[in-house]
Motif scaffolding. Sequence first.
Motif, PDB file in Angstrom:
ATOM      1  N   ILE A 109      -1.478  -1.981  -0.194  1.00 34.41           N
ATOM      2  CA  ILE A 109      -1.493  -0.606   0.677  1.00 34.41           C
ATOM      3  C   ILE A 109      -0.198  -0.303   1.361  1.00 34.41           C
ATOM      4  O   ILE A 109       0.379  -1.088   1.795  1.00 34.41           O
ATOM      5  N   TYR A 110       0.296   1.071   1.205  1.00 33.54           N
ATOM      6  CA  TYR A 110       1.434   1.349   2.181  1.00 33.54           C
ATOM      7  C   TYR A 110       1.050   2.215   3.142  1.00 33.54           C
ATOM      8  O   TYR A 110       0.412   3.148   2.982  1.00 33.54           O
ATOM      9  N   VAL A 111       1.736   2.025   4.210  1.00 35.99           N
ATOM     10  CA  VAL A 111       1.233   2.766   5.586  1.00 35.99           C
ATOM     11  C   VAL A 111       2.628   3.487   6.094  1.00 35.99           C
ATOM     12  O   VAL A 111       3.851   2.832   6.043  1.00 35.99           O
ATOM     13  N   ALA A 147       3.987   6.240  -2.470  1.00 37.80           N
ATOM     14  CA  ALA A 147       2.805   5.404  -2.592  1.00 37.80           C
ATOM     15  C   ALA A 147       2.025   5.893  -3.838  1.00 37.80           C
ATOM     16  O   ALA A 147       1.519   5.140  -4.690  1.00 37.80           O
ATOM     17  N   ARG A 148       1.625   7.200  -3.716  1.00 35.99           N
ATOM     18  CA  ARG A 148       1.149   7.702  -4.838  1.00 35.99           C
ATOM     19  C   ARG A 148       1.734   7.397  -6.322  1.00 35.99           C
ATOM     20  O   ARG A 148       1.087   6.913  -7.237  1.00 35.99           O
ATOM     21  N   ALA A 149       2.909   7.581  -6.302  1.00 36.24           N
ATOM     22  CA  ALA A 149       3.701   7.531  -7.579  1.00 36.24           C
ATOM     23  C   ALA A 149       3.716   5.892  -7.983  1.00 36.24           C
ATOM     24  O   ALA A 149       3.674   5.659  -9.286  1.00 36.24           O
ATOM     25  N   ALA A 150       3.540   4.826  -7.112  1.00 36.38           N
ATOM     26  CA  ALA A 150       3.458   3.702  -7.359  1.00 36.38           C
ATOM     27  C   ALA A 150       2.174   3.094  -7.750  1.00 36.38           C
ATOM     28  O   ALA A 150       1.903   1.941  -7.994  1.00 36.38           O
ATOM     29  N   GLY A 151       1.051   4.029  -7.540  1.00 36.15           N
ATOM     30  CA  GLY A 151      -0.205   3.645  -7.806  1.00 36.15           C
ATOM     31  C   GLY A 151      -0.738   2.831  -6.488  1.00 36.15           C
ATOM     32  O   GLY A 151      -1.670   2.159  -6.745  1.00 36.15           O
ATOM     33  N   MET A 152      -0.345   3.041  -5.437  1.00 41.88           N
ATOM     34  CA  MET A 152      -0.805   1.999  -4.126  1.00 41.88           C
ATOM     35  C   MET A 152      -1.723   2.939  -3.282  1.00 41.88           C
ATOM     36  O   MET A 152      -1.072   4.182  -3.070  1.00 41.88           O
ATOM     37  N   ALA A 210      -2.190  17.736   4.081  1.00 39.70           N
ATOM     38  CA  ALA A 210      -1.858  17.984   2.917  1.00 39.70           C
ATOM     39  C   ALA A 210      -0.960  17.077   2.133  1.00 39.70           C
ATOM     40  O   ALA A 210      -0.869  17.396   0.864  1.00 39.70           O
ATOM     41  N   TRP A 211      -0.806  16.031   2.524  1.00 42.25           N
ATOM     42  CA  TRP A 211      -0.044  14.919   1.918  1.00 42.25           C
ATOM     43  C   TRP A 211      -0.925  14.238   0.959  1.00 42.25           C
ATOM     44  O   TRP A 211      -0.380  13.389   0.066  1.00 42.25           O
ATOM     45  N   GLN A 212      -1.988  14.182   1.160  1.00 44.93           N
ATOM     46  CA  GLN A 212      -2.891  13.435   0.085  1.00 44.93           C
ATOM     47  C   GLN A 212      -2.963  12.141  -0.086  1.00 44.93           C
ATOM     48  O   GLN A 212      -3.025  11.210  -0.812  1.00 44.93           O
ATOM     49  N   GLY A 213      -2.801  11.810   1.303  1.00 41.66           N
ATOM     50  CA  GLY A 213      -2.773  10.309   1.699  1.00 41.66           C
ATOM     51  C   GLY A 213      -4.468   9.733   1.473  1.00 41.66           C
ATOM     52  O   GLY A 213      -5.241  10.627   1.706  1.00 41.66           O
ATOM     53  N   ASP A 214      -4.678   8.328   1.278  1.00 44.79           N
ATOM     54  CA  ASP A 214      -5.827   8.031   1.277  1.00 44.79           C
ATOM     55  C   ASP A 214      -6.626   8.109   2.551  1.00 44.79           C
ATOM     56  O   ASP A 214      -7.936   8.283   2.569  1.00 44.79           O
ATOM     57  N   VAL A 215      -6.196   7.714   3.515  1.00 46.83           N
ATOM     58  CA  VAL A 215      -6.730   7.644   4.848  1.00 46.83           C
ATOM     59  C   VAL A 215      -5.711   8.300   5.789  1.00 46.83           C
ATOM     60  O   VAL A 215      -4.349   8.052   5.704  1.00 46.83           O
ATOM     61  N   LEU A 216      -6.086   8.951   7.030  1.00 49.77           N
ATOM     62  CA  LEU A 216      -5.385   9.398   8.224  1.00 49.77           C
ATOM     63  C   LEU A 216      -5.751   8.437   9.266  1.00 49.77           C
ATOM     64  O   LEU A 216      -7.080   8.538   9.591  1.00 49.77           O
ATOM     65  N   PRO A 235       9.159   5.510  -6.291  1.00 50.85           N
ATOM     66  CA  PRO A 235       8.227   4.513  -6.071  1.00 50.85           C
ATOM     67  C   PRO A 235       8.991   3.179  -6.189  1.00 50.85           C
ATOM     68  O   PRO A 235       8.364   2.229  -5.678  1.00 50.85           O
ATOM     69  N   LEU A 236      10.014   3.081  -6.779  1.00 49.32           N
ATOM     70  CA  LEU A 236      10.677   1.688  -6.967  1.00 49.32           C
ATOM     71  C   LEU A 236      10.786   0.734  -6.017  1.00 49.32           C
ATOM     72  O   LEU A 236      10.211  -0.362  -6.035  1.00 49.32           O
ATOM     73  N   PRO A 237      11.247   1.076  -4.560  1.00 55.41           N
ATOM     74  CA  PRO A 237      11.190   0.234  -3.335  1.00 55.41           C
ATOM     75  C   PRO A 237       9.703  -0.382  -3.320  1.00 55.41           C
ATOM     76  O   PRO A 237       9.952  -1.557  -3.000  1.00 55.41           O
ATOM     77  N   LEU A 238       8.684   0.331  -3.411  1.00 58.40           N
ATOM     78  CA  LEU A 238       7.460  -0.297  -3.237  1.00 58.40           C
ATOM     79  C   LEU A 238       7.043  -1.187  -4.216  1.00 58.40           C
ATOM     80  O   LEU A 238       6.249  -2.030  -3.989  1.00 58.40           O
ATOM     81  N   LEU A 239       7.208  -0.818  -5.478  1.00 54.75           N
ATOM     82  CA  LEU A 239       6.919  -1.551  -6.704  1.00 54.75           C
ATOM     83  C   LEU A 239       7.692  -2.827  -6.615  1.00 54.75           C
ATOM     84  O   LEU A 239       7.240  -3.863  -6.883  1.00 54.75           O
TER      85      LEU A 239
END
Length: 228
Positions: free
Chosen positions: A167-169, A179-184, A202-208, A149-153
């Motif tokens: 939000i990460y896309v 994204a999930r590990a970064a809390g995004m 199965a990736w558990q993204g918030d929206v597809l 997650p560090l690059p996103l943070l």
Amino acid sequence: MTHTRFPKAVLFDLDGTLVDSAPDFIAVINRMRAERGRDALPLAELRPVVSKGARAMLGAGFPDVAASEREAWVQEFLDLYEAELGLHGTPFDGVEAMLAALEANGTTWGIVTNKPEYLARKLLPLLGWETRCAILVGGDTLPVRKPDPLPLLHAAQAIGVVADDCIYVGDDERDIIAARAAGMPSVVALWGYRLHEDDPFAWQGDVLIHAPAELCETRAWPGTGTQA
């Protein structure tokens, strides 16, 4: 939940999310195959692995060659890609409209990619994005890359937002893990590159989301801590 405002900030993956770069990469692989006396491959054989990186593309282009031998070809691949950069690939349909909608509504956007930073940075002016993209983090900008997650943070901090306001896309599972590990909150880009066996549900993204144009509508975005 229906959202009435755009996010404060959005970070994007690059290949397979903003840019359909597979045509550039198949040109590289086929140049390498020609130099080794091999026939060209069709785009369809390489396209599913584009988001997996240079080594995966070399594996798809030369499946009968040992991984240890292909490792010595990575720099050749990158050098040839630099020469082909932007000659064939283009933004996915709807990406420019989506970016314009974000900008018009005050959303800051940037890119976090596993592509080497120097290559990503050379691509931006070819797309007209060099002054529009607020932050670019490449795969070698930091000691780690996605799915860490560090690059996103790092990117969120650089543009002055907390992780849950961003939000990460992305089109790859490692994007959603990061994204999930970064809390995004995350968006799975279903228009991107996937292996046949990949299951983005199965990736558990918030929206597809099926197409970039859908993200021109506020209701398509997942909720964030606060919204612009």
